[in-house]
Design an enzyme around this catalytic site. Structure first.
Site, mmCIF file in Angstrom:
data_model
loop_
_atom_site.group_PDB
_atom_site.id
_atom_site.type_symbol
_atom_site.label_atom_id
_atom_site.label_comp_id
_atom_site.label_asym_id
_atom_site.label_seq_id
_atom_site.Cartn_x
_atom_site.Cartn_y
_atom_site.Cartn_z
ATOM 1 N N GLY A 55 -37.907 30.727 -17.878
ATOM 2 C CA GLY A 55 -38.181 29.947 -16.658
ATOM 3 C C GLY A 55 -36.931 29.805 -15.806
ATOM 4 N N LEU A 69 -35.987 30.964 -13.025
ATOM 5 C CA LEU A 69 -36.053 30.869 -11.556
ATOM 6 C C LEU A 69 -36.560 29.509 -11.090
ATOM 7 C CD1 LEU A 69 -37.474 34.422 -10.733
ATOM 8 C CD2 LEU A 69 -35.090 33.651 -10.744
ATOM 9 N N GLY A 70 -36.834 28.608 -12.023
ATOM 10 C CA GLY A 70 -37.361 27.288 -11.657
ATOM 11 C C GLY A 70 -36.271 26.326 -11.219
ATOM 12 N N GLN A 71 -36.676 25.064 -11.004
ATOM 13 C CA GLN A 71 -35.750 24.063 -10.455
ATOM 14 C C GLN A 71 -34.539 23.857 -11.369
ATOM 15 O OE1 GLN A 71 -36.973 19.972 -10.464
ATOM 16 N NE2 GLN A 71 -35.499 19.365 -8.902
ATOM 17 N N ASP A 81 -37.876 35.282 -16.558
ATOM 18 C CA ASP A 81 -38.921 34.512 -15.883
ATOM 19 C C ASP A 81 -40.159 35.395 -15.813
ATOM 20 O OD1 ASP A 81 -38.597 31.783 -13.913
ATOM 21 O OD2 ASP A 81 -40.402 32.990 -13.614
ATOM 22 N N TYR A 134 -50.090 17.328 -19.347
ATOM 23 C CA TYR A 134 -48.667 17.706 -19.428
ATOM 24 C C TYR A 134 -47.941 16.824 -20.451
ATOM 25 C CZ TYR A 134 -43.764 17.834 -17.797
ATOM 26 O OH TYR A 134 -42.400 17.920 -17.708
HETATM 27 C C1 AKB Z 1 -43.152 15.936 -13.378
HETATM 28 O O1 AKB Z 1 -43.149 15.120 -12.442
HETATM 29 O O2 AKB Z 1 -44.166 16.463 -13.823
HETATM 30 C C2 AKB Z 1 -41.821 16.266 -14.023
HETATM 31 C C3 AKB Z 1 -41.536 15.385 -15.193
HETATM 32 C C4 AKB Z 1 -41.341 13.940 -15.005
HETATM 33 O O3 AKB Z 1 -41.435 15.856 -16.291
HETATM 34 N N1 AKB Z 1 -40.779 16.154 -13.063
#
Ligand code: AKB
Length: 317
Positions: free
Chosen positions: A13, A15-17, A39, A146
């Site tokens: 990953g 290329l991500g933030q 990536d 998530y």
């Molecule tokens: C999100 O907002 O999903 C992320 C995190 C808090 O892990 N930045």
């Protein structure tokens, strides 16, 4: 005495933030050729990541990951490839597949090649039943997909450490603020988007309420925390190895707007909360990072004023 083994790093990953900043710092520390950026996306021309090796890699392709580890003689993996909270709620199946499947791929590769691993967790592991100042050890009942994948990630790290001796470590990242690469797919993205909007349009429509308060951190602090954790001797790493709370600072969306207004003449902001408000409301306001402080000496450097100055300077370049 034999020479210490050179550090050769793979970043998923990249290329991500976080990847964009982390690859730059790792290459500064270890030499460009010793940091392999990977990536799922093709390498664009305009990123700092072009100054060293790059390979296309799906984190679900364990065989390809294993081959790259052998080809480049890798000694540690920083696993940043993941789906964040907002994209995860839009596509829960993909979120579970990438976040859990990717972590298993990395841990299996580490087990088979004797690698050290960094696999981040998040404040999203907490849920509405967590105290608003989140303790290190507390029941983890997130509401977002998530968050659930991040709890699974922490459990996997503990399992591979206990059963297979894989030295995997992680931080529970707060919302991260940076200017080199855009944030994408997260709830805390408003704290990054607002700077681009302030400088380019002079106006921002913020998707959370003004009194929304979340744990946040400037990217320079996050990179330092990541590297300090990974470089700490193993005897300093305690029971929280899979997900250390790390505090940067906490501010409300209104406080952020006011701090930007002080520096950007005429900046205006409307608050138009949407579904992302629910994810923000399920997370704590701040985290207790006493374990990170005690175990490996964590201390944040950036306050809100310093972040605003640094973001404006970086984005104006
Ligand atoms: C999100 O907002 O999903 C992320 C995190 C808090 O892990 N930045």
């Amino acid at each position: 005495m034999p020479a210490p083994e050179a550090t050769r790093v793979m970043v998923t990953g990249a290329l991500g933030q976080i990847g964009t900043d982390l690859v730059e710092e790792l290459r500064r520390m270890h030499g460009n050729e010793n940091v392999l950026a990977t990536d799922i996306r093709e390498l664009p021309d305009h990123t700092g990541v072009t100054n060293g090796p790059f390979e296309l890699l799906s984190v679900l392709d364990t065989d390809a990951m294993d081959s790259l580890v052998k080809e480049y003689d890798i000694t540690k993996i920083f696993h940043l490839g993941a789906i964040l909270s907002v994209t995860g709620e839009q596509n829960p199946k993909l979120c579970k597949k990438i976040n859990v499947g990717g972590t298993v791929s990395v841990l299996e590769t580490a087990k088979n090649n004797n690698l050290q691993v960094y696999a981040p967790s998040s404040i999203a592991v907490f849920g509405p039943d967590t105290p608003k100042h989140a303790p290190q050890i507390t029941p983890l009942n997130p509401t977002t997909t998530y968050g659930k994948t991040k709890v699974t990630g922490e459990n996997l790290i503990n399992e591979y450490w206990k059963k297979h001796g894989v030295d995997a470590r992680g931080l529970r990242y707060p919302g991260l603020i940076s200017w080199k690469s855009p944030a994408g797919g997260g709830t805390t993205d408003y704290a990054v988007e607002i700077f681009n909007a302030a400088l380019n349009q002079g106006h921002y429509d913020c998707f959370v309420r003004p009194n929304t308060k979340l744990p946040m951190m400037y990217m320079d602090d996050a990179i330092r925390a990541t590297l300090d954790l990974m470089n700490s001797p193993i005897k300093k790493i305690g029971k929280s190895r899979a997900g250390y709370n790390v505090s940067g600072l906490s501010f409300t969306a209104q406080e952020l707007v006011d701090a930007i207004k002080d520096k950007v003449d005429g900046f205006t902001c409307n608050f138009i909360p949407d579904v992302r408000q629910n994810y923000a409301d399920s997370w704590p306001d701040s985290v207790n990072d006493a374990s990170a402080k005690k175990d490996w000496g964590w201390e944040a450097e950036y306050d809100l004023g310093k972040i605003v100055d640094s973001m404006i300077e970086g984005l104006s370049k």
